[in-house]
Design a protein around this motif. Sequence first.
Motif, PDB file in Angstrom:
ATOM      1  N   GLU A   8       0.841  -1.197   0.000  1.00 46.38           N
ATOM      2  CA  GLU A   8       0.000   0.000   0.000  1.00 46.38           C
ATOM      3  C   GLU A   8       0.876   1.245   0.000  1.00 46.38           C
ATOM      4  OE1 GLU A   8      -3.467   0.558   2.983  1.00 46.38           O
ATOM      5  OE2 GLU A   8      -1.686   1.373   3.985  1.00 46.38           O
ATOM      6  N   LEU A   9       0.476   2.256  -0.767  1.00 49.77           N
ATOM      7  CA  LEU A   9       1.123   3.571  -0.709  1.00 49.77           C
ATOM      8  C   LEU A   9       0.256   4.465   0.167  1.00 49.77           C
ATOM      9  CD1 LEU A   9       3.285   5.597  -1.537  1.00 49.77           C
ATOM     10  CD2 LEU A   9       1.935   6.090  -3.599  1.00 49.77           C
ATOM     11  N   LEU A  10       0.783   4.846   1.319  1.00 50.69           N
ATOM     12  CA  LEU A  10       0.037   5.598   2.332  1.00 50.69           C
ATOM     13  C   LEU A  10       0.551   7.034   2.380  1.00 50.69           C
ATOM     14  CD1 LEU A  10      -1.925   5.812   4.711  1.00 50.69           C
ATOM     15  CD2 LEU A  10      -0.188   4.730   6.154  1.00 50.69           C
ATOM     16  N   ILE A 165       2.959  -4.761   8.479  1.00 54.74           N
ATOM     17  CA  ILE A 165       4.024  -3.845   8.867  1.00 54.74           C
ATOM     18  C   ILE A 165       3.890  -2.575   8.031  1.00 54.74           C
ATOM     19  CG2 ILE A 165       6.522  -3.436   8.944  1.00 54.74           C
ATOM     20  CD1 ILE A 165       6.888  -6.486   9.129  1.00 54.74           C
ATOM     21  N   GLU A 166       3.846  -1.444   8.704  1.00 56.90           N
ATOM     22  CA  GLU A 166       3.813  -0.142   8.035  1.00 56.90           C
ATOM     23  C   GLU A 166       5.109   0.590   8.377  1.00 56.90           C
ATOM     24  OE1 GLU A 166       1.322   3.813   9.052  1.00 56.90           O
ATOM     25  OE2 GLU A 166       0.069   2.120   8.450  1.00 56.90           O
ATOM     26  N   SER A 167       5.752   1.172   7.382  1.00 56.10           N
ATOM     27  CA  SER A 167       7.040   1.827   7.626  1.00 56.10           C
ATOM     28  C   SER A 167       7.140   3.131   6.845  1.00 56.10           C
ATOM     29  CB  SER A 167       8.202   0.914   7.210  1.00 56.10           C
ATOM     30  OG  SER A 167       8.186  -0.297   7.941  1.00 56.10           O
ATOM     31  N   PHE A 168       7.740   4.144   7.480  1.00 54.67           N
ATOM     32  CA  PHE A 168       7.992   5.414   6.801  1.00 54.67           C
ATOM     33  C   PHE A 168       9.086   5.232   5.757  1.00 54.67           C
ATOM     34  CE2 PHE A 168       5.968   7.095  10.623  1.00 54.67           C
ATOM     35  CZ  PHE A 168       5.193   8.122  10.103  1.00 54.67           C
ATOM     36  N   LYS A 252       4.845   4.349   3.863  1.00 55.07           N
ATOM     37  CA  LYS A 252       4.226   5.544   4.427  1.00 55.07           C
ATOM     38  C   LYS A 252       5.062   6.791   4.151  1.00 55.07           C
ATOM     39  CE  LYS A 252       2.010   6.991   8.756  1.00 55.07           C
ATOM     40  NZ  LYS A 252       1.672   6.531  10.118  1.00 55.07           N
ATOM     41  N   ILE A 253       4.392   7.824   3.661  1.00 57.05           N
ATOM     42  CA  ILE A 253       5.004   9.129   3.443  1.00 57.05           C
ATOM     43  C   ILE A 253       4.744   9.997   4.668  1.00 57.05           C
ATOM     44  CG2 ILE A 253       5.133  11.127   1.911  1.00 57.05           C
ATOM     45  CD1 ILE A 253       5.760   8.470   0.513  1.00 57.05           C
ATOM     46  N   GLU A 254       5.762  10.692   5.167  1.00 54.78           N
ATOM     47  CA  GLU A 254       5.580  11.643   6.266  1.00 54.78           C
ATOM     48  C   GLU A 254       5.136  12.981   5.690  1.00 54.78           C
ATOM     49  OE1 GLU A 254       6.509  15.040   8.694  1.00 54.78           O
ATOM     50  OE2 GLU A 254       7.558  14.556   6.832  1.00 54.78           O
ATOM     51  N   CYS A 265       3.296  15.557  -5.745  1.00 54.76           N
ATOM     52  CA  CYS A 265       4.608  15.212  -6.301  1.00 54.76           C
ATOM     53  C   CYS A 265       5.121  13.891  -5.732  1.00 54.76           C
ATOM     54  CB  CYS A 265       5.583  16.349  -6.000  1.00 54.76           C
ATOM     55  SG  CYS A 265       7.188  16.167  -6.763  1.00 54.76           S
ATOM     56  N   VAL A 266       5.067  13.749  -4.410  1.00 56.41           N
ATOM     57  CA  VAL A 266       5.581  12.531  -3.782  1.00 56.41           C
ATOM     58  C   VAL A 266       4.699  11.328  -4.111  1.00 56.41           C
ATOM     59  CG1 VAL A 266       6.174  11.424  -1.590  1.00 56.41           C
ATOM     60  CG2 VAL A 266       6.681  13.836  -1.930  1.00 56.41           C
ATOM     61  N   ALA A 267       3.378  11.505  -4.000  1.00 53.80           N
ATOM     62  CA  ALA A 267       2.465  10.392  -4.265  1.00 53.80           C
ATOM     63  C   ALA A 267       2.614   9.889  -5.697  1.00 53.80           C
ATOM     64  CB  ALA A 267       1.026  10.820  -3.992  1.00 53.80           C
TER      65      ALA A 267
END
Length: 413
Positions: A8-10, A165-168, A252-254, A265-267
């Motif tokens: 997943e892209l969060l 597991i979710e990670s930045f 995960k994006i901060e 831009c990041v997404a």
Amino acid sequence: MGNTKKPELLVPASSLEVLKTAVIFGADAVYIGGSAFGLRAKAKNFTSEEMQEGIAFAHERGVKVYVTANILAHNSDLEGAAEYFRELQEMKPDGVIVSDPGMVMLAKENCPDVDIHISTQANNTNYNTYLFWWKQGIKRVVSARELSLAEIKEIRAKIPEEMEIESFIHGAMCISYSGRCLLSNYFTGRDANQGACTHPCRWKYAVVEESRPGEYLPVYENERGTYIFNSKDLCMIDYVPQLVDAGIDSLKIEGRMKTALYVACVARTYRKAIDDFYESQEKYEQNRAWYQAEIAKCTYRQFTTGFYFGKPNEETQIYDSNTYINEFIYLGIVNAVDEKGLISIEQKNKFCVGDTIEIMKPDGRNVAAQVQGIWDEEGNAMESAPHPKQKLKVALSAPCEQYDLLRMESEKN
């Protein structure tokens, strides 16, 4: 490939406008904060009505929404938190992100139909911690930023396959362990663990020797002092294969205080990188230069890979400045296009008739266009749009669609 299921892209959202941008530009899920109980009190955050609208907008497009409630709660917070969770039960987000065990209890009791995710703020650094939360009925845990990919891979191997597991993978890093900072409270009385961080890690520091009051000595060999706590930003766009191999379920994006331009831009860049990799390793490698160029168009402080490949050294800090690198100016989002092709926007920064701007398309295209005309709400022609939040009609030399984002190179470039 260690993880055959596409992660997943969060993506973060500070407002309803940014949530819609995140959804349109490629997020699989969005995380947001309400008006209380999250760790970004200075973000715009969402009213109950905006949250309901945002959840509906995302769900209509197959995108999930998670709500943050990850403060370290005091006694005085608990009654209000219980009521907040009851409201969330009615709104039906896909998950609530918490860190405090007391808040976990309240969430279970008051919004039993909403999944609970354990925040990075809970210092989740080993597989036993994951197994503890699994036994409490928790399906997803956000890894501490201090973990390497090798450690995450070991956690993946020792927890149930269904546990996530979710990670930045991108954004600002914190000087304090998993975000538990006391500097802000000490200097300003505003508690980072209650959502009111003043970001003192970005300030300039010097040393004063006890017998020489008023004589400021630079901590680093620089006559202007130094930003010794100021970390570079995390960026893992070059390492999507390694993130997948580690078995991370949610990337995960901060940035819950970032603009729509940053989020788009990041997404968009990570969306393309992930999709390209799952199409073929060769396609991912071929397009890496594009990812790097696009991610550099976001605001950033210089990049690091954080702890993912071992403990950071002195090169992960920025000593001479706390300012962002900002190559593009955000002009606005296309809210509508009329029958004449004129676009409606709420203007964010100044632009003029004759300027060359860029239309960011969700599919990855950047289309150059010239501003041919600007009109205010009364239909008066304008040579420039200097006032933020002014509602405008704009004629461009290239066609736009609703939710396209407009930007312009900053003058210093």
